[in-house]
Write an enzyme that holds these catalytic residues in place. Structure first.
Site, PDB file in Angstrom:
ATOM      1  N   HIS A   9     113.650 -22.580  12.675  1.00  0.00           N
ATOM      2  CA  HIS A   9     112.589 -23.170  13.498  1.00  0.00           C
ATOM      3  C   HIS A   9     111.267 -22.461  13.233  1.00  0.00           C
ATOM      4  O   HIS A   9     111.026 -21.355  13.725  1.00  0.00           O
ATOM      5  CB  HIS A   9     112.968 -23.082  14.973  1.00  0.00           C
ATOM      6  CG  HIS A   9     111.935 -23.668  15.883  1.00  0.00           C
ATOM      7  ND1 HIS A   9     111.700 -23.193  17.156  1.00  0.00           N
ATOM      8  CD2 HIS A   9     111.062 -24.705  15.706  1.00  0.00           C
ATOM      9  CE1 HIS A   9     110.731 -23.897  17.708  1.00  0.00           C
ATOM     10  NE2 HIS A   9     110.326 -24.813  16.852  1.00  0.00           N
ATOM     11  N   GLU A  16     112.563 -18.747  14.076  1.00  0.00           N
ATOM     12  CA  GLU A  16     113.841 -18.535  14.748  1.00  0.00           C
ATOM     13  C   GLU A  16     114.950 -19.004  13.804  1.00  0.00           C
ATOM     14  O   GLU A  16     114.976 -20.168  13.401  1.00  0.00           O
ATOM     15  CB  GLU A  16     113.902 -19.315  16.055  1.00  0.00           C
ATOM     16  CG  GLU A  16     112.925 -18.822  17.107  1.00  0.00           C
ATOM     17  CD  GLU A  16     112.919 -19.679  18.364  1.00  0.00           C
ATOM     18  OE1 GLU A  16     112.802 -19.123  19.469  1.00  0.00           O
ATOM     19  OE2 GLU A  16     113.020 -20.925  18.247  1.00  0.00           O
TER      20      GLU A  16
END
Length: 298
Positions: free
Chosen positions: A140, A152
């Site tokens: 992410h 992430e």
């Protein structure tokens, strides 16, 4: 490494740009040629800005844009020899699953699959490609992806240690700061940030303060670089709403229930910077903010 990015919008193009500027062979794919060319224009504009700021030479830019490192396509078969595939399409689980099942038939066995989802279940996505679920992971990126350092790296329940290490090390090689996350609704940042945005929307809707004053308060009182409503405009209210609905659906906790004003803004097409109007007004989509252009409720 051969990288294939599915989605040439604001995030997809910038993620492709990150891989491109770190000398990977990148193919950017979208469903229409106009979308693909829009992504190319975004990348070209970013690199031209770097040249203007003397952070990149014109020769380097030409090498990246015209030297064969960046390819485009509207055909999913462009991923047939990809080592790493990342999907950056709409936040819709059915669309993501359909794409992944198709790519499962196209890509070689060694290909690592990744999703840039903001909040959807990477475990559910991995389950739709059971023969290679261990090679699926969430990566992410944050907007704007070519600037923001955080990624992430999210483990599905099926993700192997080898896949996780590969993705984590790859993000580091790209100059990012990866954080290890086990799947949960909203992951880390959005689990904290989205309710803050929702509360800021409620404060404005209750008439306590203007969007500008809410953001100034949080910048100077809570140390935020950008206030919650400017951040919400940057992310896009359609995305914010989708994340809130995922958090609310997955947890059942009313603190994640989207504020009605957010729903109204999405229905009106007031999506923030991408539409030129949100809690603030912009000269054009993704243009400069218009001074004094705070949203007013009648």
């Amino acid at each position: 490494m051969k990288v294939c990015v599915f989605g040439a919008g604001n995030m997809g193009a910038r993620i492709a740009e990150v891989f491109l500027t770190h000398d990977h062979e990148v193919t950017m794919v979208d469903i229409k040629e106009e979308f693909v060319q829009g992504g190319v224009s975004r990348i070209d504009g970013d690199l031209s800005f770097l040249v203007k700021k003397e952070k990149m030479t014109e020769e380097r830019k030409n090498e990246l844009m015209n030297g064969g490192h960046l390819k485009t396509s509207t055909d999913r078969n462009a991923a047939k020899d990809a080592d790493f595939v990342i999907e950056v399409i709409l936040e819709n689980m059915d669309l993501k699953k359909e794409l992944l099942r198709d790519l499962d038939k196209i890509c070689p066995a060694h290909t690592i699959f990744a999703s840039n989802t903001s909040a959807l279940s990477v475990t559910e996505m991995a389950a739709c490609i059971p023969n290679r679920a261990d090679k699926f992971i969430g990566c992410h990126f944050f907007n704007p992806a070519q600037i923001m350092k955080l990624v992430e790296v999210i483990r599905a329940m099926q993700t192997s240690d080898e896949t996780f290490k590969f993705a984590f090390d790859l993000m580091t090689e790209l100059g990012k700061t990866p954080v290890a996350v086990h799947e949960g609704p909203g992951f880390v940042v959005n689990r904290i940030l989205i309710p803050m945005m929702n509360e800021a929307i409620g404060i404005f809707a209750d008439g306590l303060a203007s969007p500008s004053d809410i953001d100034v308060a949080m910048q100077n009182g809570a140390g935020m670089k950008s206030g919650p409503l400017h951040t919400a405009d940057l992310v896009g209210h359609d995305v914010n709403l989708a994340i809130m609905e995922t958090l609310y659906r997955e947890t059942g906790d009313p603190k994640y229930r989207p504020h009605p004003l957010l729903r109204k803004m999405v229905r009106a097409g007031w999506l923030g910077q991408k539409s030129g109007k949100g809690f603030f007004t912009y000269e054009k989509p993704f243009g400069k903010e218009v001074p004094g252009g705070d949203l007013k409720l009648h």
